[in-house]
Design a protein around this motif. Sequence first.
Motif, PDB file in Angstrom:
ATOM      1  N   MET A 150     -23.994 -15.794  -9.108  1.00  0.00           N
ATOM      2  CA  MET A 150     -24.319 -14.891  -8.351  1.00  0.00           C
ATOM      3  C   MET A 150     -24.161 -15.201  -7.000  1.00  0.00           C
ATOM      4  SD  MET A 150     -28.530 -13.387  -7.811  1.00  0.00           S
ATOM      5  CE  MET A 150     -28.506 -12.821  -9.387  1.00  0.00           C
ATOM      6  N   ASN A 151     -23.785 -14.131  -6.124  1.00  0.00           N
ATOM      7  CA  ASN A 151     -23.539 -14.378  -4.843  1.00  0.00           C
ATOM      8  C   ASN A 151     -24.651 -14.606  -4.049  1.00  0.00           C
ATOM      9  OD1 ASN A 151     -20.978 -13.683  -5.283  1.00  0.00           O
ATOM     10  ND2 ASN A 151     -20.844 -11.488  -4.320  1.00  0.00           N
ATOM     11  N   GLN A 152     -24.340 -15.662  -2.876  1.00  0.00           N
ATOM     12  CA  GLN A 152     -25.610 -15.881  -2.009  1.00  0.00           C
ATOM     13  C   GLN A 152     -25.841 -14.784  -1.103  1.00  0.00           C
ATOM     14  OE1 GLN A 152     -23.446 -19.450  -0.689  1.00  0.00           O
ATOM     15  NE2 GLN A 152     -25.119 -20.662  -1.181  1.00  0.00           N
ATOM     16  N   LYS A 153     -27.412 -14.854  -0.788  1.00  0.00           N
ATOM     17  CA  LYS A 153     -27.884 -13.509  -0.270  1.00  0.00           C
ATOM     18  C   LYS A 153     -28.038 -13.768   1.266  1.00  0.00           C
ATOM     19  CE  LYS A 153     -30.876  -9.860  -1.510  1.00  0.00           C
ATOM     20  NZ  LYS A 153     -32.239  -9.464  -2.441  1.00  0.00           N
ATOM     21  N   VAL A 154     -27.644 -13.024   2.112  1.00  0.00           N
ATOM     22  CA  VAL A 154     -27.778 -12.865   3.649  1.00  0.00           C
ATOM     23  C   VAL A 154     -28.857 -11.946   4.122  1.00  0.00           C
ATOM     24  CG1 VAL A 154     -26.797 -13.126   6.016  1.00  0.00           C
ATOM     25  CG2 VAL A 154     -25.659 -14.268   3.645  1.00  0.00           C
ATOM     26  N   LEU A 155     -29.873 -12.270   4.793  1.00  0.00           N
ATOM     27  CA  LEU A 155     -30.873 -11.293   5.228  1.00  0.00           C
ATOM     28  C   LEU A 155     -30.437 -10.990   6.766  1.00  0.00           C
ATOM     29  CD1 LEU A 155     -33.067  -9.231   5.699  1.00  0.00           C
ATOM     30  CD2 LEU A 155     -34.689 -11.228   5.974  1.00  0.00           C
ATOM     31  N   ILE A 156     -29.957  -9.813   7.143  1.00  0.00           N
ATOM     32  CA  ILE A 156     -29.369  -9.601   8.688  1.00  0.00           C
ATOM     33  C   ILE A 156     -30.759  -8.867   9.163  1.00  0.00           C
ATOM     34  CG2 ILE A 156     -27.737  -8.383  10.268  1.00  0.00           C
ATOM     35  CD1 ILE A 156     -25.984  -8.626   7.760  1.00  0.00           C
ATOM     36  N   ALA A 163     -38.351 -11.592   4.640  1.00  0.00           N
ATOM     37  CA  ALA A 163     -38.148 -12.918   4.421  1.00  0.00           C
ATOM     38  C   ALA A 163     -39.157 -13.594   3.599  1.00  0.00           C
ATOM     39  CB  ALA A 163     -37.871 -13.628   5.765  1.00  0.00           C
ATOM     40  N   THR A 164     -40.431 -13.129   3.665  1.00  0.00           N
ATOM     41  CA  THR A 164     -41.526 -13.830   2.975  1.00  0.00           C
ATOM     42  C   THR A 164     -41.690 -13.356   1.512  1.00  0.00           C
ATOM     43  OG1 THR A 164     -42.846 -12.149   3.990  1.00  0.00           O
ATOM     44  CG2 THR A 164     -42.804 -14.119   5.156  1.00  0.00           C
ATOM     45  N   SER A 165     -41.146 -11.950   1.247  1.00  0.00           N
ATOM     46  CA  SER A 165     -41.218 -11.502   0.070  1.00  0.00           C
ATOM     47  C   SER A 165     -40.122 -11.468  -0.878  1.00  0.00           C
ATOM     48  CB  SER A 165     -41.727 -10.029   0.224  1.00  0.00           C
ATOM     49  OG  SER A 165     -40.734  -9.217   0.788  1.00  0.00           O
ATOM     50  N   GLU A 166     -38.973 -11.718  -0.352  1.00  0.00           N
ATOM     51  CA  GLU A 166     -37.581 -11.974  -1.074  1.00  0.00           C
ATOM     52  C   GLU A 166     -37.132 -13.478  -0.969  1.00  0.00           C
ATOM     53  OE1 GLU A 166     -35.039  -8.444  -0.805  1.00  0.00           O
ATOM     54  OE2 GLU A 166     -36.705  -7.471  -0.015  1.00  0.00           O
ATOM     55  N   ASN A 167     -36.084 -13.738  -1.995  1.00  0.00           N
ATOM     56  CA  ASN A 167     -35.456 -15.100  -1.644  1.00  0.00           C
ATOM     57  C   ASN A 167     -34.124 -14.770  -0.986  1.00  0.00           C
ATOM     58  OD1 ASN A 167     -37.503 -16.622  -2.805  1.00  0.00           O
ATOM     59  ND2 ASN A 167     -36.848 -16.326  -4.900  1.00  0.00           N
ATOM     60  N   PHE A 168     -33.845 -15.572   0.050  1.00  0.00           N
ATOM     61  CA  PHE A 168     -32.476 -15.450   0.735  1.00  0.00           C
ATOM     62  C   PHE A 168     -31.957 -16.839   0.943  1.00  0.00           C
ATOM     63  CE2 PHE A 168     -34.954 -11.346   2.222  1.00  0.00           C
ATOM     64  CZ  PHE A 168     -33.715 -10.305   1.742  1.00  0.00           C
ATOM     65  N   ASP A 169     -30.615 -16.863   1.008  1.00  0.00           N
ATOM     66  CA  ASP A 169     -30.138 -18.223   1.095  1.00  0.00           C
ATOM     67  C   ASP A 169     -29.951 -18.527   2.550  1.00  0.00           C
ATOM     68  OD1 ASP A 169     -29.014 -19.173  -1.821  1.00  0.00           O
ATOM     69  OD2 ASP A 169     -28.535 -16.978  -1.452  1.00  0.00           O
ATOM     70  N   LYS A 198     -40.941 -18.775  14.339  1.00  0.00           N
ATOM     71  CA  LYS A 198     -41.989 -19.417  14.195  1.00  0.00           C
ATOM     72  C   LYS A 198     -42.826 -19.187  13.082  1.00  0.00           C
ATOM     73  CE  LYS A 198     -46.065 -20.345  17.335  1.00  0.00           C
ATOM     74  NZ  LYS A 198     -46.459 -19.859  18.457  1.00  0.00           N
ATOM     75  N   GLN A 199     -43.116 -17.931  12.781  1.00  0.00           N
ATOM     76  CA  GLN A 199     -44.083 -17.587  11.738  1.00  0.00           C
ATOM     77  C   GLN A 199     -43.475 -17.855  10.273  1.00  0.00           C
ATOM     78  OE1 GLN A 199     -46.188 -13.697  11.540  1.00  0.00           O
ATOM     79  NE2 GLN A 199     -46.161 -13.397  13.701  1.00  0.00           N
ATOM     80  N   LEU A 200     -42.181 -17.717   9.993  1.00  0.00           N
ATOM     81  CA  LEU A 200     -41.451 -18.374   8.756  1.00  0.00           C
ATOM     82  C   LEU A 200     -41.820 -19.799   8.649  1.00  0.00           C
ATOM     83  CD1 LEU A 200     -38.226 -16.284   8.735  1.00  0.00           C
ATOM     84  CD2 LEU A 200     -40.401 -15.833   7.475  1.00  0.00           C
TER      85      LEU A 200
END
Length: 231
Positions: A1-7, A42-48, A66-68
């Motif tokens: 599976m391709n790695q996942k990026v959150l923008i 970012a807190t509810s899904e998995n990203f690389d 900071k919160q993450l």
Amino acid sequence: MNQKVLIVDDEQSIVTLLQYNIEKAGFQTEVAYTGMEGLEKATSENFDIIVLDLMLPELEGTEVCKQLRQRQIDTPILMLTAKDDEFDKVLGLELGADDYLTKPFSPKEVVARIKAILRRTNKRENILDKSIIKISELTIYPDQYEASIKDQTLSFTRKEFELLLYLAKHKGKVLSRDQLLSAVWNYDFVGDTRIVDVHVSHLREKIEPDTKHPVYIKTIRGLGYKMEAPF
């Protein structure tokens, strides 16, 4: 599976540009346009990895970062900033960002940084020594990113723990601030190693019986820091 990026960016033109180039490089992408939306995803899904703008509506990028980290979410973060200001750069790294880019930037540079961060992250995970380390009353558990003193569990941000672990693995050896910055942050930030001093201060607050007279992490004036077994 391709790695996942959150923008996470509120400028549609930048988001479109980043999505196109990041997906062209073989990654999956997901987008958030506000700090709150980015934090929730970012807190509810998995990203690389997370590409995070500094200036965002609802919640600034530094606060998202900071919160993450406070929630023990260690997803690597590449921070984007329009401010070419040393304070902003150091602040971002202090809060747990893995790298930063100043706008305007080349989309190819963003992709290159993403790949570099992921390579470093994977390398650290592959070579991490899982053996428990004990120094006097301090016990370090590398696989849990935790340590304890007298059976009292301590929690750390990822960078705090990596700094503690590096110092412990080199117990008795004087390490310069530049060495620590390069080893723990994989970063050459010439001229300002304040980020190391800040993290050492945070570690002392958690592991030292008396922060004014540290017994574990000693300051070697003019040289750097050294981890010792106090008794």
